[in-house]
Design a protein around this motif. Structure first.
Motif, PDB file in Angstrom:
ATOM      1  N   ASN A  38       0.564  -1.185   0.113  1.00 31.88           N
ATOM      2  CA  ASN A  38      -0.072  -0.043   0.008  1.00 31.88           C
ATOM      3  C   ASN A  38       0.733   1.234  -0.209  1.00 31.88           C
ATOM      4  OD1 ASN A  38      -2.444  -1.479   0.294  1.00 31.88           O
ATOM      5  ND2 ASN A  38      -2.069  -1.943   2.219  1.00 31.88           N
ATOM      6  N   GLU A  39       2.144   1.251  -0.326  1.00 31.23           N
ATOM      7  CA  GLU A  39       2.852   2.296  -0.280  1.00 31.23           C
ATOM      8  C   GLU A  39       3.800   2.438  -1.444  1.00 31.23           C
ATOM      9  OE1 GLU A  39       5.271   2.909   3.230  1.00 31.23           O
ATOM     10  OE2 GLU A  39       3.711   1.809   4.388  1.00 31.23           O
ATOM     11  N   CYS A  40       4.222   3.746  -2.000  1.00 27.67           N
ATOM     12  CA  CYS A  40       5.023   3.641  -3.434  1.00 27.67           C
ATOM     13  C   CYS A  40       6.534   3.589  -2.770  1.00 27.67           C
ATOM     14  CB  CYS A  40       4.765   5.142  -3.934  1.00 27.67           C
ATOM     15  SG  CYS A  40       3.028   5.393  -4.196  1.00 27.67           S
ATOM     16  N   ARG A  41       7.366   2.949  -3.726  1.00 27.49           N
ATOM     17  CA  ARG A  41       8.628   2.902  -3.756  1.00 27.49           C
ATOM     18  C   ARG A  41       9.299   3.206  -5.000  1.00 27.49           C
ATOM     19  NH1 ARG A  41       7.485   3.292   0.921  1.00 27.49           N
ATOM     20  NH2 ARG A  41       8.085   1.677   2.934  1.00 27.49           N
ATOM     21  N   TYR A  42      10.594   3.553  -4.768  1.00 26.39           N
ATOM     22  CA  TYR A  42      11.527   3.369  -6.275  1.00 26.39           C
ATOM     23  C   TYR A  42      12.389   2.178  -5.730  1.00 26.39           C
ATOM     24  CZ  TYR A  42      10.520   8.024  -7.026  1.00 26.39           C
ATOM     25  OH  TYR A  42       9.948   9.385  -7.324  1.00 26.39           O
ATOM     26  N   ALA A  43      12.910   1.664  -6.876  1.00 29.28           N
ATOM     27  CA  ALA A  43      13.734   0.346  -6.597  1.00 29.28           C
ATOM     28  C   ALA A  43      14.714   0.247  -7.872  1.00 29.28           C
ATOM     29  CB  ALA A  43      13.153  -0.931  -6.301  1.00 29.28           C
ATOM     30  N   VAL A  44      15.942  -0.297  -7.769  1.00 35.13           N
ATOM     31  CA  VAL A  44      16.757  -0.753  -9.034  1.00 35.13           C
ATOM     32  C   VAL A  44      17.036  -2.405  -8.387  1.00 35.13           C
ATOM     33  CG1 VAL A  44      17.777   1.348  -9.395  1.00 35.13           C
ATOM     34  CG2 VAL A  44      18.887   0.072  -7.411  1.00 35.13           C
ATOM     35  N   TYR A  45      17.019  -3.044  -9.642  1.00 37.08           N
ATOM     36  CA  TYR A  45      17.238  -4.322  -9.403  1.00 37.08           C
ATOM     37  C   TYR A  45      18.495  -4.987 -10.473  1.00 37.08           C
ATOM     38  CZ  TYR A  45      16.466  -9.347  -9.037  1.00 37.08           C
ATOM     39  OH  TYR A  45      16.728 -10.618  -8.818  1.00 37.08           O
ATOM     40  N   ASP A  46      19.433  -5.596 -10.152  1.00 36.29           N
ATOM     41  CA  ASP A  46      20.520  -5.953 -10.945  1.00 36.29           C
ATOM     42  C   ASP A  46      19.972  -7.380 -11.520  1.00 36.29           C
ATOM     43  OD1 ASP A  46      22.592  -6.469 -12.364  1.00 36.29           O
ATOM     44  OD2 ASP A  46      23.916  -6.801 -10.595  1.00 36.29           O
ATOM     45  N   PHE A  47      19.651  -7.608 -12.556  1.00 37.49           N
ATOM     46  CA  PHE A  47      19.064  -8.710 -13.129  1.00 37.49           C
ATOM     47  C   PHE A  47      19.870  -9.492 -14.090  1.00 37.49           C
ATOM     48  CE2 PHE A  47      16.515 -10.911 -16.539  1.00 37.49           C
ATOM     49  CZ  PHE A  47      15.637 -11.884 -15.875  1.00 37.49           C
ATOM     50  N   ASP A  48      20.168 -10.717 -13.804  1.00 38.66           N
ATOM     51  CA  ASP A  48      21.276 -11.403 -14.353  1.00 38.66           C
ATOM     52  C   ASP A  48      20.302 -12.537 -15.194  1.00 38.66           C
ATOM     53  OD1 ASP A  48      23.701 -10.734 -13.362  1.00 38.66           O
ATOM     54  OD2 ASP A  48      23.197 -11.941 -11.546  1.00 38.66           O
ATOM     55  N   PHE A  49      20.790 -12.656 -16.590  1.00 35.87           N
ATOM     56  CA  PHE A  49      20.231 -13.521 -17.353  1.00 35.87           C
ATOM     57  C   PHE A  49      21.156 -14.269 -18.367  1.00 35.87           C
ATOM     58  CE2 PHE A  49      20.086  -9.309 -19.038  1.00 35.87           C
ATOM     59  CZ  PHE A  49      20.226  -9.547 -20.604  1.00 35.87           C
ATOM     60  N   ILE A  50      20.566 -15.103 -19.195  1.00 39.29           N
ATOM     61  CA  ILE A  50      21.530 -15.669 -20.170  1.00 39.29           C
ATOM     62  C   ILE A  50      20.793 -15.547 -21.569  1.00 39.29           C
ATOM     63  CG2 ILE A  50      22.549 -17.887 -21.032  1.00 39.29           C
ATOM     64  CD1 ILE A  50      22.696 -18.765 -18.358  1.00 39.29           C
ATOM     65  N   THR A  51      21.762 -15.038 -22.417  1.00 39.86           N
ATOM     66  CA  THR A  51      21.062 -14.855 -23.905  1.00 39.86           C
ATOM     67  C   THR A  51      20.769 -15.880 -24.673  1.00 39.86           C
ATOM     68  OG1 THR A  51      23.268 -14.603 -25.057  1.00 39.86           O
ATOM     69  CG2 THR A  51      22.232 -12.552 -23.886  1.00 39.86           C
ATOM     70  N   ASP A  52      20.121 -15.835 -25.737  1.00 35.39           N
ATOM     71  CA  ASP A  52      19.767 -17.012 -26.944  1.00 35.39           C
ATOM     72  C   ASP A  52      21.252 -17.573 -27.257  1.00 35.39           C
ATOM     73  OD1 ASP A  52      17.200 -16.922 -26.340  1.00 35.39           O
ATOM     74  OD2 ASP A  52      17.082 -15.297 -28.101  1.00 35.39           O
ATOM     75  N   GLU A  53      22.414 -16.637 -26.996  1.00 32.94           N
ATOM     76  CA  GLU A  53      23.782 -17.034 -27.872  1.00 32.94           C
ATOM     77  C   GLU A  53      24.481 -17.540 -26.463  1.00 32.94           C
ATOM     78  OE1 GLU A  53      22.622 -13.618 -28.365  1.00 32.94           O
ATOM     79  OE2 GLU A  53      21.682 -14.309 -30.221  1.00 32.94           O
ATOM     80  N   ASN A  54      23.818 -17.813 -25.382  1.00 30.67           N
ATOM     81  CA  ASN A  54      24.356 -18.565 -24.181  1.00 30.67           C
ATOM     82  C   ASN A  54      25.391 -17.621 -23.485  1.00 30.67           C
ATOM     83  OD1 ASN A  54      24.229 -20.580 -22.593  1.00 30.67           O
ATOM     84  ND2 ASN A  54      25.871 -21.680 -23.429  1.00 30.67           N
ATOM     85  N   CYS A  55      24.984 -16.326 -23.547  1.00 34.68           N
ATOM     86  CA  CYS A  55      26.078 -15.261 -22.901  1.00 34.68           C
ATOM     87  C   CYS A  55      25.584 -14.981 -21.611  1.00 34.68           C
ATOM     88  CB  CYS A  55      26.435 -13.966 -23.904  1.00 34.68           C
ATOM     89  SG  CYS A  55      27.256 -14.601 -25.263  1.00 34.68           S
ATOM     90  N   GLN A  56      26.078 -14.734 -20.432  1.00 34.04           N
ATOM     91  CA  GLN A  56      25.877 -14.337 -19.075  1.00 34.04           C
ATOM     92  C   GLN A  56      25.784 -12.585 -19.235  1.00 34.04           C
ATOM     93  OE1 GLN A  56      25.079 -16.175 -16.524  1.00 34.04           O
ATOM     94  NE2 GLN A  56      24.394 -14.274 -15.422  1.00 34.04           N
ATOM     95  N   LYS A  57      24.550 -12.152 -19.138  1.00 33.58           N
ATOM     96  CA  LYS A  57      24.395 -10.707 -19.152  1.00 33.58           C
ATOM     97  C   LYS A  57      23.866 -10.184 -17.790  1.00 33.58           C
ATOM     98  CE  LYS A  57      25.104  -9.307 -23.697  1.00 33.58           C
ATOM     99  NZ  LYS A  57      25.295  -8.367 -24.523  1.00 33.58           N
ATOM    100  N   SER A  58      23.829  -8.833 -17.589  1.00 32.03           N
ATOM    101  CA  SER A  58      23.066  -8.252 -16.546  1.00 32.03           C
ATOM    102  C   SER A  58      22.454  -6.970 -17.088  1.00 32.03           C
ATOM    103  CB  SER A  58      24.172  -8.048 -15.313  1.00 32.03           C
ATOM    104  OG  SER A  58      23.750  -7.232 -14.455  1.00 32.03           O
ATOM    105  N   LYS A  59      21.387  -6.311 -16.585  1.00 35.44           N
ATOM    106  CA  LYS A  59      20.818  -5.468 -17.000  1.00 35.44           C
ATOM    107  C   LYS A  59      20.462  -4.757 -15.325  1.00 35.44           C
ATOM    108  CE  LYS A  59      20.548  -5.454 -21.458  1.00 35.44           C
ATOM    109  NZ  LYS A  59      19.978  -4.838 -22.699  1.00 35.44           N
TER     110      LYS A  59
END
Length: 160
Positions: A84-105
């Motif tokens: 019930n309350e507003c917030r800002y946040a940042v999230y460091d998202f790790d993922f693997i691309t279709d080319e099997n490369c580890q990335k982060s956004k």
């Protein structure tokens, strides 16, 4: 001559202007230095998985509300956003691309649930762009009023 009088009247009538308050004159919200420091740690050292920021309406300042350890999951992150309350946040998202490369956004998330107070939603909305500019290195943005609008599938889809 007129400009000198104007500047003199501004400095005496209004008292001392703080640099932080002047920096975000649109909403009058200041950003605590700790917000920027913790974000730099997330970005450069990956000390955190996420950071949740809170706007203190009385002090008119954005502060760090919660730091997520690197091993915490996306579910841990979403669970710490108040329903019930507003917030800002940042999230460091790790993922693997279709080319099997580890990335982060790094995602910036503006959490503004429909059930939060109107004044709070307005303050968060009017301060968002300026706050985002303080956090240099954000790659993607999500705005959510409901948990379904920031599901893991949506985050993955935006990252790829």
């Amino acid at each position: 001559m007129h400009r000198q009088r104007y500047e003199a009247s501004r400095s005496t009538k209004g008292g001392v202007f703080s640099a932080a308050a002047m920096a975000n004159s649109a909403s009058g919200i200041a950003v605590d230095d700790d917000c920027k420091l913790k974000f730099l740690e997330l970005k450069a050292k990956r000390n955190f998985r996420f950071i949740v920021f809170k706007l203190d309406e009385k002090a008119l300042q954005i502060t760090v509300d919660r730091l997520g350890n690197p091993e915490e999951s996306y579910d841990d992150f979403t669970a710490c956003l108040p329903p019930n309350e507003c917030r800002y946040a940042v999230y460091d998202f790790d993922f693997i691309t279709d080319e099997n490369c580890q990335k982060s956004k790094i995602f910036f998330i503006a959490w503004s649930p429909d059930t939060s107070r109107v004044r709070s939603k307005m303050l968060y909305a009017s301060s968002k762009d300026r706050f985002k500019r303080e956090l240099d290195g954000i790659q993607l943005e999500l705005q959510a009023t409901d948990p379904s609008e920031m599901s893991l599938d949506i985050v993955k889809g935006r990252a790829l």
